[in-house]
Each structure stands twice: as structure tokens, then as C-alpha cells.
Write a protein that holds these residues in place. Sequence first.
Motif, PDB file in Angstrom:
ATOM      1  N   ARG A   1     -48.393 -21.436  55.909  1.00  0.00           N
ATOM      2  CA  ARG A   1     -48.328 -22.670  56.698  1.00  0.00           C
ATOM      3  C   ARG A   1     -47.741 -23.806  55.861  1.00  0.00           C
ATOM      4  NH1 ARG A   1     -50.645 -24.150  61.424  1.00  0.00           N
ATOM      5  NH2 ARG A   1     -51.813 -22.189  61.455  1.00  0.00           N
TER       6      ARG A   1
ATOM      7  N   PHE B   1     -46.018 -21.480  65.733  1.00  0.00           N
ATOM      8  CA  PHE B   1     -46.530 -22.057  64.495  1.00  0.00           C
ATOM      9  C   PHE B   1     -48.029 -21.754  64.364  1.00  0.00           C
ATOM     10  CE2 PHE B   1     -47.535 -25.403  61.406  1.00  0.00           C
ATOM     11  CZ  PHE B   1     -46.475 -25.248  60.532  1.00  0.00           C
ATOM     12  N   LYS B   2     -48.325 -20.484  64.305  1.00  0.00           N
ATOM     13  CA  LYS B   2     -49.709 -20.025  64.161  1.00  0.00           C
ATOM     14  C   LYS B   2     -49.660 -18.527  63.858  1.00  0.00           C
ATOM     15  CE  LYS B   2     -50.278 -19.026  69.087  1.00  0.00           C
ATOM     16  NZ  LYS B   2     -51.076 -19.246  70.295  1.00  0.00           N
ATOM     17  N   ASP B   3     -50.789 -17.989  63.592  1.00  0.00           N
ATOM     18  CA  ASP B   3     -50.900 -16.544  63.365  1.00  0.00           C
ATOM     19  C   ASP B   3     -49.878 -16.065  62.336  1.00  0.00           C
ATOM     20  OD1 ASP B   3     -51.827 -13.984  63.621  1.00  0.00           O
ATOM     21  OD2 ASP B   3     -50.539 -13.500  65.333  1.00  0.00           O
ATOM     22  N   PHE B   4     -49.873 -16.727  61.168  1.00  0.00           N
ATOM     23  CA  PHE B   4     -48.922 -16.360  60.124  1.00  0.00           C
ATOM     24  C   PHE B   4     -49.324 -15.078  59.399  1.00  0.00           C
ATOM     25  CE2 PHE B   4     -48.133 -20.968  60.433  1.00  0.00           C
ATOM     26  CZ  PHE B   4     -46.761 -20.943  60.625  1.00  0.00           C
TER      27      PHE B   4
ATOM     28  N   THR C   1     -42.086 -19.491  64.345  1.00  0.00           N
ATOM     29  CA  THR C   1     -42.457 -19.700  65.752  1.00  0.00           C
ATOM     30  C   THR C   1     -43.076 -18.416  66.311  1.00  0.00           C
ATOM     31  OG1 THR C   1     -40.654 -21.280  66.041  1.00  0.00           O
ATOM     32  CG2 THR C   1     -41.618 -20.354  68.029  1.00  0.00           C
TER      33      THR C   1
END
Length: 338
Positions: free
Chosen positions: A79, A140-143, A138
Amino acid sequence: MKPSYQRFRRHTAVLLGVVFLISGLLKLCDPVGTMLIVTEYFKFLGMPALIPTAKAVGIVVACLECFVAIGLITGVLRRTTAVITYSLLGVFTLLTLALWIKNPEMDCGCFGQAIHLTHAQSFWKNVVLLVLAVIAFTPFKDFGRPKGHKRVAAIVAAISIILAAIYSNTHLPVVDFTPFNWGAQLFASLDENAEETDYRNAPILSFRNASGEYLDEMAVHGKVVIFSIYDAAKADWALLEQQYRATQDAGAQTLLLVSATPEELSALSKDIEPYFSDYKTLITLNRCNGGGTYFYQGEVVHKWATGQFPEDIQAALARRRLTAQGFCVALLAIFMLF
């Protein structure tokens, strides 16, 4: 999120990281060249007061690019890496757009002194990188989380970058991307058998004596060592004279080239007979202020900084060709691929 798309995002992030790593390393291996690029940016932005900080800013930006590359490639701090990547690319895109619109006579410096792009190419390159960043981050989460050994690799790589920054700031570039690179042949040494491309690519010293007579021919016969000073006020004249005399005693034709007027130099009361050239030529010839460049028959064989003067100058002058250049190029290539 489907595993296949997650893998695609990671592959895109790695590709983006490789570009950042190449860009950062090429800047980092030549901090003086990067300083010149940052100086041009400060002039373009109307910030001349910041020019004294250009070298420090260049090193910080290069290190930041390398750290972002480490994050992108290893997947640690995803992040944070995403936020910094978007920020850097946003700034770079706006700057290159301004350069494209204003079209000043300067290099964007995206890849240091190694690769030269037009302003339009620089802008579209950043647009493509922004697209890659959008794909990589994209949504912008669950990296996801990196494996434990990736964190160890990131720490080792970050320490290596810091050590590389320290080394590059105290030594000449491992790989020289200037016209006076190792193996380059001076323009004055070319004869009628030279190819047109040789004439086009050969660098010119263009130095003169106090009377204004140009004497480039002095640098192309036999063993010649040129000590170059692009900032006379900051030179270590005592050390320079010691190295100059030692080189003379070793049997080389020894020349001192200075970026100053005869009047400015006479105020320093130095004993060595100087010759005169311009700042840009001398800082390109040797990144060290007071460093030496060894020519044999007009070909660049070796360079050293003031603190790297050969312990055995006689042995150093026995060299006729550079033998380490291929190794250095291979070493840099391996490091970039790693």
C-alpha cells in the motif's frame, strides 16, 4: 479477486519495478551527472536558490526510485509503495508535460545520462507507466501479503542501495556514459582513415593556453595524463600538485586543464602551467574536481578521482587498453536484472 488477475497485477507491478530500478540505478551510478540534470530542472522551474542542493536532491530521488522498485518487485509494503509510486509518476508526468510544452534545451534525465529521450517521449513514457500503475494497484485494496523471505530480500536490497549511494558519491562512475567514456578516441587523434561515425562521435577537449591558442594536439601523442579542474576555488591544489609531479616523474606528458580565466587562476598563485577549457567539457571529462584521465594515443584508457590516485602510477601508465570495462558493464547488467 481471482488468483489469475492477482498474478497479473503482481507481474505488472514487477515490470513497473524493473523500470524504476533501472532509472534509479542509472542516476545513482553517476551522482554528478544527476546533479547537472537536477540543476537544469531548478533553472527551468525558476528556483535558482535550490541549485546548491541539486546533488543531494538527485541522490535522494535516485534512492527513492530504487526503494520503490524494491517494494514493487518484492511485494513488501504494497500500500505504501502504491501511494509513493502514484505520487512520483504524477510529479514526473506533470514535469515532462511542462517540458514538452515549453521545449527547453535540456534532457529530462529519466534514465540519467545513459538514455536520452525527447520531451514528448518522456511524457508518453510516464503516461504508459501510470497506466501500468493503475493496473497494478486497482482495486486499491486486497494487495495480499508477501512471503517472509521477500521481506529479507527487500532489506538486503535496500542496504545494498544505500551502500551503492555512498560508494557512487566517493568514486567515479563504474560505467561511464559520457562522450569521454573508456575507450573513446579524441577527435584530434583521428586521421584520414577514420569513418564518418568516428568523427561524429569523437569528443573534443578544446583547450587553449593563456594566449588563446588551441592545443588539442598535445593530448593525442603517446602517454598523456590530464588533470582537470572545473571549480578552481574548491580544488585541493596541494594534493593535485603532488599527483601531477608524480605522474610527470613516471614519464607521461602531464597537462592541467582548468575552467577559469588566466586572471582568476593567477590569483591562486599556482606553480603548474595551466591550460584552459570550459566547465561543461571538464566536468564531462572527469566527474572529480581535480581527477586524472589517462590517454594513450588519444584513447581514454583510465580515470581516477583525487582520492583514487594509483599507488603505482608507473604500472598504471603501462596499460594500453582498458580491461575492466566489460566486467563493469556485465556487473551492472546483472545487478539490474537481480
